[in-house]
Design a protein around this motif. Structure first.
Motif, short mmCIF file in Angstrom:
data_model
loop_
_atom_site.label_atom_id
_atom_site.label_comp_id
_atom_site.label_asym_id
_atom_site.label_seq_id
_atom_site.Cartn_x
_atom_site.Cartn_y
_atom_site.Cartn_z
N GLY A 1 0.77 -1.17 0.20
CA GLY A 1 0.14 0.02 -0.02
C GLY A 1 0.88 1.24 -0.12
O GLY A 1 0.08 2.31 0.04
N LYS A 2 2.16 1.29 -0.52
CA LYS A 2 2.91 2.34 -0.22
C LYS A 2 2.52 3.57 -1.27
O LYS A 2 2.48 4.78 -0.76
N THR A 3 2.31 2.84 -2.60
CA THR A 3 1.72 3.95 -3.58
C THR A 3 0.41 4.46 -3.33
O THR A 3 0.17 5.71 -3.50
N THR A 4 -0.45 3.66 -2.85
CA THR A 4 -1.62 4.02 -2.54
C THR A 4 -1.59 5.06 -1.46
O THR A 4 -2.21 6.28 -1.49
N SER B 1 1.33 7.58 -9.54
CA SER B 1 1.67 6.11 -9.83
C SER B 1 3.17 5.81 -9.51
O SER B 1 3.91 6.85 -9.25
N SER B 2 3.39 4.77 -9.69
CA SER B 2 4.61 4.07 -9.03
C SER B 2 5.89 4.68 -10.22
O SER B 2 5.73 4.51 -11.41
N PRO B 3 6.94 5.29 -9.77
CA PRO B 3 7.80 5.89 -10.56
C PRO B 3 8.93 4.76 -10.86
O PRO B 3 9.94 5.13 -11.43
N PHE C 1 10.16 8.87 -5.11
CA PHE C 1 10.99 7.94 -5.65
C PHE C 1 10.66 6.54 -5.34
O PHE C 1 9.82 6.38 -4.19
N ASP C 2 10.98 5.64 -5.89
CA ASP C 2 11.07 4.12 -5.64
C ASP C 2 12.09 3.31 -6.08
O ASP C 2 12.51 3.46 -7.22
N PHE C 3 12.79 2.88 -4.84
CA PHE C 3 13.82 2.19 -5.33
C PHE C 3 13.67 0.66 -5.31
O PHE C 3 14.78 -0.19 -5.22
MG MG Z 1 4.61 0.89 -5.01
#
Ligand code: MG
Ligand code: ADP
Length: 151
Positions: A37-40, A56-58, A76-78
């Motif tokens: 649920g991080k992006t949420t 949305s997720s990058p 950011f999304d690593f």
């Molecule tokens: Mg995400």
């Protein structure tokens, strides 16, 4: 602080309440398994912050920026990156401008460049549509979460 949600809109509402308190310079780190649920959560943050930009997720892009007037929230999304590489440098640049709001999913490999003063959000899946949210933060950032418990 520990909160539980029973569907994605409850998670978004908590994040939205936090987003409304953002005034610039905050750093928020989000960790969970895939689908936690991080992006949420970021969607709620951006809405509360006041941006109408689509979240949305990058993943595989450098980062995403959500704007509200001149203010910027950088996302950011690593996920699955072995090395932070160019995105790591981009993150450092963005952190240097202390007006920026910075939100990081899967922050593990960049932990050391994040300021100590940040809100950490750890989500875990408890049931298909239930999540446990553990929020930790220094006293200085307590204003961020002040309206989350009444939700
Ligand atoms: Mg995400
Ligand atoms: P992540 O970014 O952590 O991989 P996403 O936010 O992209 O996670 O996806 C979470 C998924 O779980 C979405 O499909 C969302 O609808 C679903 N979901 C179900 N229940 C919840 C909940 N309580 N909180 C957040 N997401 C939930």
């Amino acid at each position: 602080m520990i909160l539980t949600t029973n569907n994605s809109s409850e998670t978004e509402s908590i994040a939205e309440a936090i987003g409304r308190q953002l005034h610039g310079g905050e750093v928020i780190e989000l960790n969970s398994d895939l689908g936690g649920g991080k992006t949420t959560f970021v969607r709620g943050l951006a809405r509360g912050f006041g941006s109408k930009d689509r979240v949305s997720s990058p993943t595989f892009t450098i980062s995403k920026v959500y704007k509200k007037g001149k203010q910027e929230m950088h996302h950011f999304d690593f996920y699955r990156l072995q090395e932070s590489g160019l995105m790591g440098y981009e993150l450092e640049d963005v952190l240097d401008d202390t007006d920026n709001i910075v939100v990081v999913e899967w922050s593990g490999i960049v932990e050391k460049v994040l300021p100590l003063e940040r809100l950490k959000v750890e989500l875990s899946v408890t049931e298909e549509t239930s999540r446990k949210l553990v929020l930790s933060y220094p006293e200085k950032l307590a204003y961020l979460v002040k309206n989350t418990q009444s939700l």
